[in-house]
Design an enzyme around this catalytic site. Structure first.
Site, PDB file in Angstrom:
ATOM      1  N   CYS A 140       0.810  -1.215   0.000  1.00 36.54           N
ATOM      2  CA  CYS A 140       0.000   0.000   0.000  1.00 36.54           C
ATOM      3  C   CYS A 140       0.848   1.273   0.000  1.00 36.54           C
ATOM      4  CB  CYS A 140      -0.920   0.006   1.222  1.00 36.54           C
ATOM      5  SG  CYS A 140       0.023  -0.108   2.750  1.00 36.54           S
ATOM      6  N   GLN A 407     -32.576 -34.392  15.180  1.00 35.64           N
ATOM      7  CA  GLN A 407     -33.548 -35.477  15.157  1.00 35.64           C
ATOM      8  C   GLN A 407     -34.879 -35.097  15.817  1.00 35.64           C
ATOM      9  OE1 GLN A 407     -32.491 -38.516  13.705  1.00 35.64           O
ATOM     10  NE2 GLN A 407     -34.696 -38.764  13.747  1.00 35.64           N
ATOM     11  N   ASP A 516     -25.839 -44.660  18.268  1.00 34.40           N
ATOM     12  CA  ASP A 516     -25.883 -43.931  16.996  1.00 34.40           C
ATOM     13  C   ASP A 516     -24.594 -43.135  16.806  1.00 34.40           C
ATOM     14  OD1 ASP A 516     -26.754 -43.004  14.598  1.00 34.40           O
ATOM     15  OD2 ASP A 516     -28.287 -41.655  15.391  1.00 34.40           O
TER      16      ASP A 516
END
Ligand code: ACK
Length: 655
Positions: A140, A407, A516
């Protein structure tokens, strides 16, 4: 490169001989490059003379607490091979350029440093992607070493964002965003600047595209929905104002970005950095949070429903109403881009306005005394929110933001007692067998392990029922693997499996069956630790498609044969699922047996087929996952055995 443990303050996290660029402390000093032994501990980054395997004198050291930014640096053309991987350390008193020996070395240094500095007080939200060479930044042209950065430091948002619900991006990010050029002939007029909050593609001919986090000049407010803006390349067009957030910067602050450096960079620039900034919450949520704080002068600033504007909400108890009174004040801006609540007190920036009203009520309900924060704060690991009672007070919880759908119903980010982050599962009526769940919730709450997502309590007195758990900033393991897996090394993938295995060993020890286990039911914390969630919950789902082994939602692909044939769950059927989870991890979130449906998987597994070796997994890792898929449950390893196998592998070699 060497990595070491970091449990002790002064233990070495990483050390390596790297090239260091001279700091050119005097403008005339030449640039040179020296090999130094860099040693990084939690306290400091020090570098030493190094010759023939011998550490020499210490040549310099940077206090870790003073580091404000760690990022890559853009290389110039014709950079020699040994300097292809530079990175920069911006700290309170200077700027250090170091070169990784290769991409991997640089990434590991960046990750190690960024991890340690994430709680530092004055992190920068902008940096310079180019080198500071011969008196100016190549990116810059600013000629002062401490000049404010010209590109957004993207990682800052994830390290430091007030609503740190955005996912952390691991690894190094290289972003080179140009700052806005001055508008010719308009230099003296007040510049209104906005930052895009979302990407946007123009619909018609008059629009221009927006890129998230890029800055735009606001040229005109065409109507209540559209702003005319100009981008960094000078393109002009109309865009929806809902996609932009106006930044309250004064012209002088803007000028600082593009050159002058009379002052050092401001430590905090935008409201986002402040404790009192609550971002995108509603009026009702702000009232709830202030009342929970329950202190005279509790206050926060949030985004107003009018795009680009802010509202300040304040609580006073000094009024008859026993819950106190909350007042909401619009923050206005005048034609000189100054901000104010009352016309006669105008300020250059919102932080300055707040500082003023912390000392003077000056027309508002009460002096601002206690900032109420929505910044992330975890419940301390030892705490039980309900003091041993598992029923929590619903009024202690403010729901802030939807995280997704699970769920049983939605999952929301919530604040407990106005302070701590929690995840709240809101249970839809008749999606869960509540009585059975509630009978066991207390036991589940006592299952306390660092790699299990904590269940804090429930609110059951009316619908929707709340299940309140630990909040995990990086969401589900499955989405994390898909989004960021490519940035992870195999040893990190194995560490994730280790986390899960440690939690499962604990459940096995307590004879608790998960039922699960899968990547979708594990969550990732802000530091990338993985924890197992939803343990035992499968038993309470009231959905035939999920519960029955022939149902479309039944997790057949994670199920052992004795489960899909006889619904025979055990810790050994969890072990089978763990093998599938390891496969998901080393496949970076792929769906197992992706070419087959559930019925075909049952057939293939019964015939003895198993998943193939993911290419990121070594033979030894594959042997571990494969052993989980033995047809006979007793022949599968226990989690206890799996854990020691993974650990001995971690100690011996890289996966
Ligand atoms: O991948 P995600 O962003 O992370 O989307 C899912 C979604 O809710 C449905 O499960 C997120 N989620 C669930 N539990 C939590 C939690 N405790 N902390 C953070 N995010 C969660 C999950």
């Amino acid at each position: 490169m060497m990595f070491r443990g970091n449990s002790m303050q002064s233990e070495i996290i990483i050390e390596e001989v790297l090239l260091k660029r001279s700091q050119q402390k005097k403008k005339i000093s030449p640039v040179n490059y020296k090999e130094r032994l860099f040693v990084f501990t939690q306290r400091s980054l020090s570098y030493y003379d190094y010759d023939k395997e011998k550490r020499g004198n210490r040549k310099g050291s940077v206090d870790v607490k003073k580091i404000r930014c760690v990022e890559t640096v853009d290389i110039e053309e014709q950079t020699p091979v040994e300097r292809q991987y530079p990175f920069q350390i911006v700290y309170k008193d200077g700027l250090l350029y170091i070169y990784g020996t290769n991409e991997d070395s640089r990434r590991q240094w960046l990750e190690a440093l960024q991890k340690e500095i994430k709680n530092n007080p004055y992190l920068l939200n902008k940096y310079h992607p180019g080198f500071f060479t011969n008196g100016k930044f190549l990116c810059c042209n600013q000629s002062c070493k401490t000049a404010p950065g010209c590109a957004i430091w993207e990682l800052y948002n994830s390290l430091h964002s007030p609503s740190n619900v955005s996912k952390r991006l691991p690894g190094n990010l290289k972003l080179n965003r140009p700052s806005l050029p001055p508008i010719p002939g308009e230099a003296k007029s007040p510049l209104r600047i906005a930052v895009a909050e979302y990407d946007y593609q123009p619909q018609g001919q008059s629009g221009i595209s927006l890129m998230k986090n890029h800055k735009y000049y606001i040229l005109a407010e065409k109507d209540s929905d559209l702003w005319r803006v100009r981008d960094a390349d000078g393109n002009e067009g109309d865009v929806p104002r809902t996609h932009l957030r106006e930044r309250f910067e004064t012209a002088s602050e803007t000028r600082k970005e593009t050159g002058s450096c009379e002052n050092d960079s401001p430590e905090k620039e935008t409201p986002e950095d402040y404790e009192w900034f609550a971002g995108d919450i509603t009026r009702a949520q702000s009232e709830q949070l202030l009342r929970q704080k329950g202190k005279e002068g509790a206050f926060m600033v949030r985004k107003s429903s009018q795009a680009g504007k802010y509202t300040m909400s304040v609580l006073s108890l000094a009024v008859e109403n026993k819950n106190g009174t909350v007042k909401h004040y619009h923050v206005h801006s005048n034609s000189e881009n100054k901000v104010y609540l009352a016309h006669n007190h105008c300020f250059d920036s919102l932080p300055k306005l707040i500082t003023y009203h912390q000392h003077n009520s000056a027309g508002i309900l009460t002096r601002l005394r206690h900032p109420v924060s929505t910044k992330l704060k975890k419940v301390p690991s030892s705490a039980a929110l309900g003091n041993g009672l598992w029923e929590l007070r619903r009024t202690d919880i403010v729901l802030l933001k939807e995280l997704g759908s699970g769920q049983f119903g939605e999952v929301q980010l919530g604040k407990w007692k106005g302070e701590y982050d929690v995840a709240v599962k809101t249970i839809r009526e008749s999606s869960m067998s509540e009585e059975e769940f509630l009978e066991e919730a207390e036991i589940m709450m006592k299952l306390n392990h660092p790699k299990l997502v904590r269940l804090y309590g429930v609110c059951t007195e009316k619908y929707p029922i709340y299940i309140v758990t630990e909040y995990m900033a990086n969401g589900s393991l499955l989405s994390y693997l898909k989004d960021h897996g490519k940035e992870l090394q195999p040893f990190q993938l194995l560490q994730m499996c280790h986390n899960v295995c440690a939690a499962m060993e604990f459940l096995e020890h307590h004879q608790f069956i998960h039922r699960d286990l899968a990547a979708r039911n594990c969550l990732v914390d802000s530091d990338s630790t993985v924890k197992v969630s939803d343990f035992g919950m499968a038993r309470y789902v009231l959905d035939d498609q999920y519960v029955s082994s022939v149902g479309t939602k039944f997790p057949v692909k994670w199920s052992a044969p004795e489960v899909f044939h006889y619904s025979n769950f055990s810790s050994k059927s969890d072990v089978w699922a763990f093998g599938i989870l390891m496969w998901e991890v080393f496949s970076l979130g792929k769906h197992p047996y992706e070419l087959y449906d559930n019925a075909q998987v049952v057939e293939k597994i019964s015939q003895g087929f198993r998943l193939y070796r993911p290419h990121l997994s070594s033979e030894t890792i594959y042997e571990i996952m494969y052993s989980c898929w033995h047809e006979i449950p007793e022949q599968r390893p226990t989690f206890h055995q799996l854990l020691s196998q993974i650990e001995s592998f971690q100690n011996d070699e890289q996966p």
